[in-house]
Design a protein around this motif. Structure first.
Motif, PDB file in Angstrom:
ATOM      1  N   ALA A 283       0.827  -1.450   0.034  1.00 12.70           N
ATOM      2  CA  ALA A 283       0.006   0.055  -0.051  1.00 12.70           C
ATOM      3  C   ALA A 283       0.900   1.308  -0.171  1.00 12.70           C
ATOM      4  CB  ALA A 283      -0.980   0.092   1.318  1.00 12.70           C
ATOM      5  N   ARG A 284       2.108   1.274   0.636  1.00 15.56           N
ATOM      6  CA  ARG A 284       2.826   2.437   0.830  1.00 15.56           C
ATOM      7  C   ARG A 284       3.568   2.654  -0.666  1.00 15.56           C
ATOM      8  NH1 ARG A 284       5.880   1.474   5.604  1.00 15.56           N
ATOM      9  NH2 ARG A 284       7.214  -0.137   4.297  1.00 15.56           N
ATOM     10  N   ARG A 285       3.982   1.399  -1.203  1.00 11.75           N
ATOM     11  CA  ARG A 285       4.423   1.555  -2.662  1.00 11.75           C
ATOM     12  C   ARG A 285       3.357   2.146  -3.635  1.00 11.75           C
ATOM     13  NH1 ARG A 285       8.188  -3.889  -2.668  1.00 11.75           N
ATOM     14  NH2 ARG A 285       9.896  -2.958  -1.152  1.00 11.75           N
TER      15      ARG A 285
ATOM     16  N   GLY B  39       3.664   5.446  -5.713  1.00 11.18           N
ATOM     17  CA  GLY B  39       3.698   5.522  -6.999  1.00 11.18           C
ATOM     18  C   GLY B  39       2.655   6.426  -7.670  1.00 11.18           C
ATOM     19  N   ARG B  40       1.495   6.763  -6.837  1.00  8.00           N
ATOM     20  CA  ARG B  40       0.593   7.584  -7.328  1.00  8.00           C
ATOM     21  C   ARG B  40       1.056   9.228  -7.030  1.00  8.00           C
ATOM     22  NH1 ARG B  40      -3.170   3.999  -4.731  1.00  8.00           N
ATOM     23  NH2 ARG B  40      -3.020   5.198  -3.007  1.00  8.00           N
ATOM     24  N   SER B  41       1.751   9.391  -6.033  1.00  7.93           N
ATOM     25  CA  SER B  41       2.163  10.652  -5.631  1.00  7.93           C
ATOM     26  C   SER B  41       3.482  11.241  -6.332  1.00  7.93           C
ATOM     27  CB  SER B  41       2.289  10.976  -4.251  1.00  7.93           C
ATOM     28  OG  SER B  41       3.475  10.068  -3.513  1.00  7.93           O
ATOM     29  N   GLY B  42       4.045  10.241  -6.954  1.00 10.70           N
ATOM     30  CA  GLY B  42       5.496  10.407  -7.798  1.00 10.70           C
ATOM     31  C   GLY B  42       6.620  10.474  -7.053  1.00 10.70           C
ATOM     32  N   GLN B  43       6.547   9.922  -5.536  1.00 12.61           N
ATOM     33  CA  GLN B  43       7.520   9.752  -4.759  1.00 12.61           C
ATOM     34  C   GLN B  43       8.282   8.625  -4.751  1.00 12.61           C
ATOM     35  OE1 GLN B  43       5.988  11.016  -0.999  1.00 12.61           O
ATOM     36  NE2 GLN B  43       5.997  13.314  -1.335  1.00 12.61           N
ATOM     37  N   ASP B  44       9.454   8.334  -4.386  1.00 12.44           N
ATOM     38  CA  ASP B  44      10.073   7.158  -4.325  1.00 12.44           C
ATOM     39  C   ASP B  44      10.297   6.918  -2.692  1.00 12.44           C
ATOM     40  OD1 ASP B  44      10.245   6.467  -6.971  1.00 12.44           O
ATOM     41  OD2 ASP B  44      12.110   7.116  -7.302  1.00 12.44           O
ATOM     42  N   ASP B  45       9.046   6.741  -2.138  1.00 12.53           N
ATOM     43  CA  ASP B  45       9.274   6.598  -0.463  1.00 12.53           C
ATOM     44  C   ASP B  45       9.944   5.346  -0.074  1.00 12.53           C
ATOM     45  OD1 ASP B  45       8.607   7.572   1.789  1.00 12.53           O
ATOM     46  OD2 ASP B  45       6.566   6.738   2.166  1.00 12.53           O
TER      47      ASP B  45
END
Length: 62
Positions: free
Chosen positions: A34-36, A40-46
């Protein structure tokens, strides 16, 4: 007969612990997915993590 009952109790306890551990692994896996997906939706590589936090802990090399 008493040893058999103790063995059965121990066996059932091990099965219960294995089930709990399996549920924890599945929850962690789902949370990670879910975090990935959110990253991916927000454009961040968290999922890559932060590097700046490690830099302050170590002294600079020569």
């Amino acid at each position: 007969m008493f040893e058999y009952e103790i063995q059965k109790l121990h066996h059932n306890e091990l099965i219960r612990e294995a089930g709990n551990a399996r549920q924890v692994r599945l929850a962690v896996k789902a949370r990670r997915a879910a975090r990935r997906a959110a990253a991916g939706r927000s454009g961040q590589d968290d999922h890559e993590g932060t590097v700046s936090a490690l830099r302050s802990r170590f002294a600079r090399a020569a």
